[in-house]
Design a protein around this motif. Structure first.
Motif, PDB file in Angstrom:
ATOM      1  N   ALA A  18       0.829  -1.207   0.000  1.00 30.78           N
ATOM      2  CA  ALA A  18       0.000   0.000   0.000  1.00 30.78           C
ATOM      3  C   ALA A  18       0.862   1.255   0.000  1.00 30.78           C
ATOM      4  CB  ALA A  18      -0.934  -0.002   1.202  1.00 30.78           C
ATOM      5  N   LYS A  19       1.950   1.228   0.739  1.00 26.53           N
ATOM      6  CA  LYS A  19       2.843   2.395   0.815  1.00 26.53           C
ATOM      7  C   LYS A  19       3.686   2.537  -0.436  1.00 26.53           C
ATOM      8  CE  LYS A  19       6.128   4.902   3.573  1.00 26.53           C
ATOM      9  NZ  LYS A  19       5.582   6.224   3.323  1.00 26.53           N
ATOM     10  N   TRP A  20       4.254   1.434  -0.896  1.00 29.03           N
ATOM     11  CA  TRP A  20       5.142   1.444  -2.059  1.00 29.03           C
ATOM     12  C   TRP A  20       4.545   0.551  -3.141  1.00 29.03           C
ATOM     13  CZ3 TRP A  20       7.926   0.629   2.762  1.00 29.03           C
ATOM     14  CH2 TRP A  20       8.573   1.788   3.218  1.00 29.03           C
ATOM     15  N   GLY A  21       3.613   1.096  -3.892  1.00 24.54           N
ATOM     16  CA  GLY A  21       2.868   0.347  -4.895  1.00 24.54           C
ATOM     17  C   GLY A  21       3.696  -0.208  -6.039  1.00 24.54           C
ATOM     18  N   LYS A  22       4.894   0.325  -6.242  1.00 23.71           N
ATOM     19  CA  LYS A  22       5.740  -0.184  -7.320  1.00 23.71           C
ATOM     20  C   LYS A  22       6.413  -1.503  -6.965  1.00 23.71           C
ATOM     21  CE  LYS A  22       6.791   4.294  -9.417  1.00 23.71           C
ATOM     22  NZ  LYS A  22       7.866   5.225  -9.812  1.00 23.71           N
ATOM     23  N   LEU A  23       6.348  -1.886  -5.698  1.00 24.62           N
ATOM     24  CA  LEU A  23       6.894  -3.188  -5.310  1.00 24.62           C
ATOM     25  C   LEU A  23       5.939  -4.273  -5.789  1.00 24.62           C
ATOM     26  CD1 LEU A  23       8.045  -2.516  -1.644  1.00 24.62           C
ATOM     27  CD2 LEU A  23       9.487  -2.699  -3.665  1.00 24.62           C
ATOM     28  N   THR A  24       6.488  -5.311  -6.368  1.00 26.20           N
ATOM     29  CA  THR A  24       5.653  -6.405  -6.859  1.00 26.20           C
ATOM     30  C   THR A  24       5.461  -7.451  -5.761  1.00 26.20           C
ATOM     31  OG1 THR A  24       7.521  -7.719  -7.666  1.00 26.20           O
ATOM     32  CG2 THR A  24       6.599  -6.069  -9.185  1.00 26.20           C
ATOM     33  N   ASP A  25       4.507  -8.324  -5.991  1.00 29.67           N
ATOM     34  CA  ASP A  25       4.303  -9.437  -5.055  1.00 29.67           C
ATOM     35  C   ASP A  25       5.557 -10.292  -4.983  1.00 29.67           C
ATOM     36  OD1 ASP A  25       1.701  -8.670  -4.425  1.00 29.67           O
ATOM     37  OD2 ASP A  25       0.835  -9.878  -6.032  1.00 29.67           O
ATOM     38  N   ASP A  26       6.228 -10.462  -6.116  1.00 33.23           N
ATOM     39  CA  ASP A  26       7.472 -11.238  -6.134  1.00 33.23           C
ATOM     40  C   ASP A  26       8.559 -10.557  -5.304  1.00 33.23           C
ATOM     41  OD1 ASP A  26       6.434 -13.268  -7.694  1.00 33.23           O
ATOM     42  OD2 ASP A  26       7.212 -12.447  -9.578  1.00 33.23           O
ATOM     43  N   LEU A  52       8.141  -8.702  -2.700  1.00 32.18           N
ATOM     44  CA  LEU A  52       7.808  -8.892  -1.294  1.00 32.18           C
ATOM     45  C   LEU A  52       8.013 -10.334  -0.863  1.00 32.18           C
ATOM     46  CD1 LEU A  52       4.674  -6.606  -1.122  1.00 32.18           C
ATOM     47  CD2 LEU A  52       6.960  -6.117  -0.254  1.00 32.18           C
ATOM     48  N   LYS A  53       7.729 -11.265  -1.756  1.00 29.68           N
ATOM     49  CA  LYS A  53       7.933 -12.677  -1.429  1.00 29.68           C
ATOM     50  C   LYS A  53       9.414 -12.973  -1.220  1.00 29.68           C
ATOM     51  CE  LYS A  53       6.921 -17.334  -2.909  1.00 29.68           C
ATOM     52  NZ  LYS A  53       6.294 -18.204  -3.876  1.00 29.68           N
ATOM     53  N   VAL A  54      10.255 -12.432  -2.088  1.00 31.45           N
ATOM     54  CA  VAL A  54      11.698 -12.656  -1.964  1.00 31.45           C
ATOM     55  C   VAL A  54      12.239 -11.937  -0.730  1.00 31.45           C
ATOM     56  CG1 VAL A  54      13.937 -12.257  -3.056  1.00 31.45           C
ATOM     57  CG2 VAL A  54      12.028 -13.056  -4.431  1.00 31.45           C
ATOM     58  N   ALA A  55      11.729 -10.749  -0.441  1.00 27.98           N
ATOM     59  CA  ALA A  55      12.216  -9.968   0.705  1.00 27.98           C
ATOM     60  C   ALA A  55      11.978 -10.716   2.015  1.00 27.98           C
ATOM     61  CB  ALA A  55      11.536  -8.604   0.749  1.00 27.98           C
ATOM     62  N   GLU A  56      10.787 -11.293   2.201  1.00 31.82           N
ATOM     63  CA  GLU A  56      10.438 -12.059   3.415  1.00 31.82           C
ATOM     64  C   GLU A  56      11.029 -11.456   4.683  1.00 31.82           C
ATOM     65  OE1 GLU A  56       8.467 -14.820   4.366  1.00 31.82           O
ATOM     66  OE2 GLU A  56       7.810 -14.916   2.319  1.00 31.82           O
ATOM     67  N   GLY A  57      10.935 -10.158   4.846  1.00 27.27           N
ATOM     68  CA  GLY A  57      11.404  -9.533   6.072  1.00 27.27           C
ATOM     69  C   GLY A  57      12.843  -9.064   6.056  1.00 27.27           C
ATOM     70  N   ASN A  58      13.518  -9.175   4.929  1.00 29.74           N
ATOM     71  CA  ASN A  58      14.907  -8.742   4.823  1.00 29.74           C
ATOM     72  C   ASN A  58      14.923  -7.269   4.447  1.00 29.74           C
ATOM     73  OD1 ASN A  58      17.483  -8.112   3.826  1.00 29.74           O
ATOM     74  ND2 ASN A  58      17.869 -10.224   3.267  1.00 29.74           N
ATOM     75  N   SER A  59      15.219  -6.410   5.408  1.00 25.46           N
ATOM     76  CA  SER A  59      15.162  -4.967   5.173  1.00 25.46           C
ATOM     77  C   SER A  59      16.232  -4.492   4.190  1.00 25.46           C
ATOM     78  CB  SER A  59      15.251  -4.199   6.481  1.00 25.46           C
ATOM     79  OG  SER A  59      16.447  -4.484   7.156  1.00 25.46           O
ATOM     80  N   GLU A  60      17.360  -5.160   4.130  1.00 21.38           N
ATOM     81  CA  GLU A  60      18.400  -4.770   3.169  1.00 21.38           C
ATOM     82  C   GLU A  60      17.933  -5.020   1.743  1.00 21.38           C
ATOM     83  OE1 GLU A  60      22.408  -6.063   3.890  1.00 21.38           O
ATOM     84  OE2 GLU A  60      22.113  -5.906   6.055  1.00 21.38           O
ATOM     85  N   TYR A  61      17.314  -6.164   1.516  1.00 18.75           N
ATOM     86  CA  TYR A  61      16.774  -6.469   0.186  1.00 18.75           C
ATOM     87  C   TYR A  61      15.674  -5.471  -0.167  1.00 18.75           C
ATOM     88  CZ  TYR A  61      14.524  -8.924  -3.652  1.00 18.75           C
ATOM     89  OH  TYR A  61      13.986  -9.236  -4.881  1.00 18.75           O
ATOM     90  N   LEU A  62      14.821  -5.197   0.795  1.00 16.15           N
ATOM     91  CA  LEU A  62      13.722  -4.265   0.583  1.00 16.15           C
ATOM     92  C   LEU A  62      14.253  -2.874   0.226  1.00 16.15           C
ATOM     93  CD1 LEU A  62      10.658  -3.971   0.643  1.00 16.15           C
ATOM     94  CD2 LEU A  62      10.827  -3.482   3.077  1.00 16.15           C
ATOM     95  N   ALA A  63      15.273  -2.422   0.911  1.00 19.49           N
ATOM     96  CA  ALA A  63      15.877  -1.122   0.610  1.00 19.49           C
ATOM     97  C   ALA A  63      16.427  -1.108  -0.814  1.00 19.49           C
ATOM     98  CB  ALA A  63      16.979  -0.790   1.615  1.00 19.49           C
ATOM     99  N   GLY A  64      17.044  -2.202  -1.220  1.00 17.24           N
ATOM    100  CA  GLY A  64      17.566  -2.298  -2.580  1.00 17.24           C
ATOM    101  C   GLY A  64      16.462  -2.226  -3.617  1.00 17.24           C
TER     102      GLY A  64
END
Length: 65
Positions: free
Chosen positions: A19-27, A29-41
């Motif tokens: 909802a906050k970052w709509g450009k993020l895909t479901d994939d 978010l699935k790969v990130a699984e809580g990894n903030s470094e990946y999410l930042a990238g």
């Protein structure tokens, strides 16, 4: 962002992240699984922002949870 805290609540948080970052895909978010470094990238990649700014936005988001 506390990775352990996120991993435990990932399904709930992934909806809020999307909802906050709509450009993020479901994939993304699935790969990130809580990894903030990946999410930042991914934020850096999708929004064309600096790494420091992406990490700052994640910290601000985490502070509102």
């Amino acid at each position: 962002m506390n990775d352990d805290k996120i991993k435990g609540q990932w399904k709930q948080l992934s909806g809020k992240l999307k909802a906050k970052w709509g450009k993020l895909t479901d994939d993304d978010l699935k790969v990130a699984e809580g990894n903030s470094e990946y999410l930042a990238g991914k934020l850096q990649e999708r929004y064309g922002i600096a790494r420091d700014e992406a990490e700052k936005q994640i910290r601000e988001f985490d502070g509102k949870l």
